[in-house]
Write a protein that holds these residues in place. Structure first.
Motif, PDB file in Angstrom:
ATOM      1  N   LEU A 275       0.827  -1.201   0.000  1.00 27.99           N
ATOM      2  CA  LEU A 275       0.000   0.000   0.000  1.00 27.99           C
ATOM      3  C   LEU A 275       0.863   1.253   0.000  1.00 27.99           C
ATOM      4  O   LEU A 275       1.990   1.263   0.498  1.00 27.99           O
ATOM      5  CB  LEU A 275      -0.956   0.012   1.198  1.00 27.99           C
ATOM      6  CG  LEU A 275      -0.389   0.220   2.605  1.00 27.99           C
ATOM      7  CD1 LEU A 275      -0.349   1.699   2.957  1.00 27.99           C
ATOM      8  CD2 LEU A 275      -1.215  -0.530   3.633  1.00 27.99           C
ATOM      9  N   THR A 276       0.316   2.299  -0.580  1.00 28.33           N
ATOM     10  CA  THR A 276       0.961   3.612  -0.611  1.00 28.33           C
ATOM     11  C   THR A 276      -0.006   4.632  -0.043  1.00 28.33           C
ATOM     12  O   THR A 276      -1.163   4.705  -0.464  1.00 28.33           O
ATOM     13  CB  THR A 276       1.358   3.999  -2.043  1.00 28.33           C
ATOM     14  OG1 THR A 276       2.254   3.020  -2.565  1.00 28.33           O
ATOM     15  CG2 THR A 276       2.037   5.358  -2.060  1.00 28.33           C
ATOM     16  N   ASP A 277       0.457   5.415   0.923  1.00 27.40           N
ATOM     17  CA  ASP A 277      -0.383   6.422   1.555  1.00 27.40           C
ATOM     18  C   ASP A 277       0.478   7.638   1.855  1.00 27.40           C
ATOM     19  O   ASP A 277       1.690   7.636   1.586  1.00 27.40           O
ATOM     20  CB  ASP A 277      -1.016   5.856   2.833  1.00 27.40           C
ATOM     21  CG  ASP A 277      -2.360   6.518   3.164  1.00 27.40           C
ATOM     22  OD1 ASP A 277      -2.566   7.668   2.736  1.00 27.40           O
ATOM     23  OD2 ASP A 277      -3.179   5.883   3.854  1.00 27.40           O
ATOM     24  N   THR A 278      -0.111   8.681   2.412  1.00 32.63           N
ATOM     25  CA  THR A 278       0.628   9.903   2.722  1.00 32.63           C
ATOM     26  C   THR A 278       0.391  10.310   4.166  1.00 32.63           C
ATOM     27  O   THR A 278      -0.656  10.008   4.752  1.00 32.63           O
ATOM     28  CB  THR A 278       0.212  11.059   1.796  1.00 32.63           C
ATOM     29  OG1 THR A 278      -1.199  11.267   1.909  1.00 32.63           O
ATOM     30  CG2 THR A 278       0.567  10.759   0.357  1.00 32.63           C
ATOM     31  N   THR A 279       1.368  11.010   4.722  1.00 38.73           N
ATOM     32  CA  THR A 279       1.217  11.522   6.084  1.00 38.73           C
ATOM     33  C   THR A 279       0.227  12.682   6.097  1.00 38.73           C
ATOM     34  O   THR A 279       0.083  13.420   5.118  1.00 38.73           O
ATOM     35  CB  THR A 279       2.565  11.992   6.646  1.00 38.73           C
ATOM     36  OG1 THR A 279       3.127  12.973   5.762  1.00 38.73           O
ATOM     37  CG2 THR A 279       3.529  10.830   6.776  1.00 38.73           C
TER      38      THR A 279
END
Length: 596
Positions: free
Chosen positions: A189-193
């Motif tokens: 998975l790829t997410d952002t802060t």
């Protein structure tokens, strides 16, 4: 009666056309702007429709299937897909997160929420990848998706990630890529802060050193977890472990990338090609043994330069790998302290290799800044030598290579002499030439053209030996200097210390006339004479000291030394004298700290 017909003059017509053109161009610009705004609005309407369709589809999925493929929570929906609307292609990015509602406690808090996945939050980003017209931001919709049944205790854990910059401030909008192939289903998975620089992954499958985490941001450095390998058996930030009903906290540091513009040059500022250096930072990614985050071997190009880009803020050391040269100084002094979002120039001055050499760096003990104009002396047995920091030195110690050399390439050659100077008996020293058993009364020698590489200020002329046989008379060795801004001036005007051709430098370590400052090329003229033809003056070495943009600050370089322990004395007005020793063996470097 004659009727006079009035009309418009040519100037009036031209002025009218110009006014009409200005008005028309303004109207045209307004029309174009209206069309652009209308187009963007239509695109945003289509993007909103696509996002709403995705949200409604997610809401109608079974709750346990509501997630992204490879994500946390895992589900059936792709993280990235494309769709067509009205002939336009739209990129759709979907992120679904488990949310811990503080109503019943928080994971890792007090009380500890052992089932922290209270509901899911879906975020859908839609961007028209094929549209024109100036759209720069995607359309973003979010929706809360709640379970229909009462939550039960989960045996999964939580992974909390914080991202800091070099100053310790939290970094929002950092991209976090998490993978784990040891769990089923796999996590990718790829997410952002968030705005607080945090990313909380709730209800993630347990795994022992299975989660790889890579944190990045456009224009920033990258930080990451590291697997255990043969070359790095003890990583300082191993793959993350998530235990049941516990929170794993990870911290990462990223900041804007920096650059070092590196160059290898000789003392005359000319670039040196194909010079290899090993470059290493101080940050380690493994211990016992130390494994450095940055550890590379680089080589200069045909111009003697190398750009080291995409560097992390760190302290960098440079070590010469080429055996044909020695490091005679650096600008600035090493190591290089590189801060985020910076471009640092580094020049390394190289001298032809000798078996033993000594590079001394003199610094202020408090500020650690290099000190210029410090007098540095070394001695061992009958040998002694002295230099001044912050000055370059060009030396010639041998003239046996012969005459006819226009430019100073062969360090044993020279340009011209009048036949009265002996250059090769013995080799390395200058004497008056002998005819039979008698020395000639006088002789002159002119050096080759010395290129200092850039405009320079010439400070002193120094020669050895300092004393001559008394029988040779007063001023039996004397010099004049000629300089120019080009290597081939119309004439070389040799001048003495008062800036005229009527005087000579007759005392070693004399100040060179300021009339030469700002020139790049230099020749010196030696005049030998004797008052007794049974004796000759002797010259074994001549040095020109100078300052320029290629002069390393606070450093002095001694070469051609014997190995062993040397007495070292450093003096500078306003500072306490330093008297110590320096061990010389091969390429030796010593740093001396001076206190006021």
């Amino acid at each position: 009666m004659t009727r006079i017909k009035k009309g418009f003059t040519l100037i009036e017509i031209l002025v009218s056309i110009a006014i009409f053109a200005v008005i028309l161009s303004g109207v045209y610009a307004v029309i174009i702007y209206v069309f652009k705004v209308t187009y963007i609005s239509r695109v945003q309407v289509l993007e909103t429709q696509v996002a709403n369709e995705v949200i409604e589809t997610l809401r109608n999925l079974p709750y346990e299937s509501t997630g992204t493929i490879g994500g946390v929570p895992n589900g059936v929906w792709p993280q990235t897909t494309t769709t067509l609307r009205n002939g336009a292609s739209f990129l759709v990015q979907t992120t679904i997160r488990n949310i811990d509602d503080p109503f019943d406690g928080l994971a890792g808090g007090s009380p500890n929420d052992t089932s922290p996945a209270d509901f899911k939050l879906a975020e859908v980003r839609v961007f028209c990848s094929s549209c024109t017209g100036g759209q720069v931001r995607p359309t973003i919709l979010t929706a809360r998706i709640s379970p229909k049944n009462t939550e039960a205790d989960s045996q999964n854990g939580s992974l909390f990630i914080k991202v800091f910059d070099a100053s310790g401030l939290l970094v929002p909008g950092a991209t976090v890529h998490i993978t784990n192939t040891l769990v089923n289903p796999n996590v990718d998975l790829t997410d952002t802060t968030n705005t607080n620089g945090e990313l909380k992954i709730i209800d993630i499958a347990t795994s022992t050193e299975g989660y790889s985490v890579v944190v990045s941001k456009n224009g920033y450095t990258t930080d990451y977890t590291i697997p255990e390998t043969v070359n790095n058996p003890n990583p300082v930030k191993p793959l993350a472990t998530v235990a049941s009903q516990t929170v794993t906290n990870l911290s990462f540091s990223i900041d804007k990338i920096s650059t070092i513009n590196f160059s290898a040059i000789n003392p005359q500022c000319s670039g040196l090609s194909n010079i290899s250096f090993s470059v290493s930072g101080s940050k380690v990614i493994g211990e016992n043994p130390n494994v450095y985050r940055y550890d590379q071997t680089v080589s200069t190009n045909s111009e003697g330069t190398k750009v080291l880009d995409n560097l992390e803020w760190d302290t960098y050391s440079f070590n010469l790998s080429n055996g044909s040269y020695d490091v005679a100084g650096t600008i600035p002094t090493l190591p290089v302290f590189l801060v985020p979002d910076a471009t640092q120039n580094l020049s390394v001055i190289l001298h032809s290799h000798t078996t033993n050499s000594l590079l001394l760096t003199i610094k202020d003990s408090a500020t650690k800044l290099p000190l210029t104009n410090a007098a540095v002396s070394i001695d061992k047995g009958t040998f002694s030598d002295s230099l001044v920091t912050g000055r370059g030195y060009l030396r010639q110690t041998d003239w046996s290579g012969g005459s006819g050399q226009e430019n100073f390439i062969d360090e044993t050659g020279y340009f011209l002499q009048d036949g009265g100077v002996e250059t090769n008996s013995p080799a390395g020293d200058l004497y008056l030439k002998k005819i039979g058993n008698k020395y000639q009364w006088s002789g002159e020698l002119i050096s080759s053209t010395i290129d200092f590489g850039t405009a320079s200020n010439f400070t002193n002329i120094i020669w050895e030996p300092l004393s001559q046989p008394a029988q040779t008379g007063v001023d039996s060795i004397k010099f004049q200097i000629a300089t120019a801004s080009s290597s081939a001036p119309s004439s070389w005007n040799f001048l003495g210390p008062d800036g005229t051709g009527e005087t000579y430098y007759t005392v070693s370590d004399s100040n060179i006339s300021a009339v030469h400052n700002g020139d790049r090329f230099l020749r010196y003229k030696i005049s030998l004479s004797t008052a007794n033809q049974n004796f000759s003056p002797q010259l074994s070495e001549v040095s020109i000291s100078y300052t320029s943009g290629c002069t390393p600050p606070g450093q002095s370089f001694f070469y051609g030394l014997d190995s062993g322990t040397y007495n070292l004395t450093v003096t500078l007005p306003g500072y306490q004298n330093v008297i110590t020793t320096a061990d010389v063996s091969g390429r030796s470097q010593v740093e001396v700290l001076m206190s006021p």
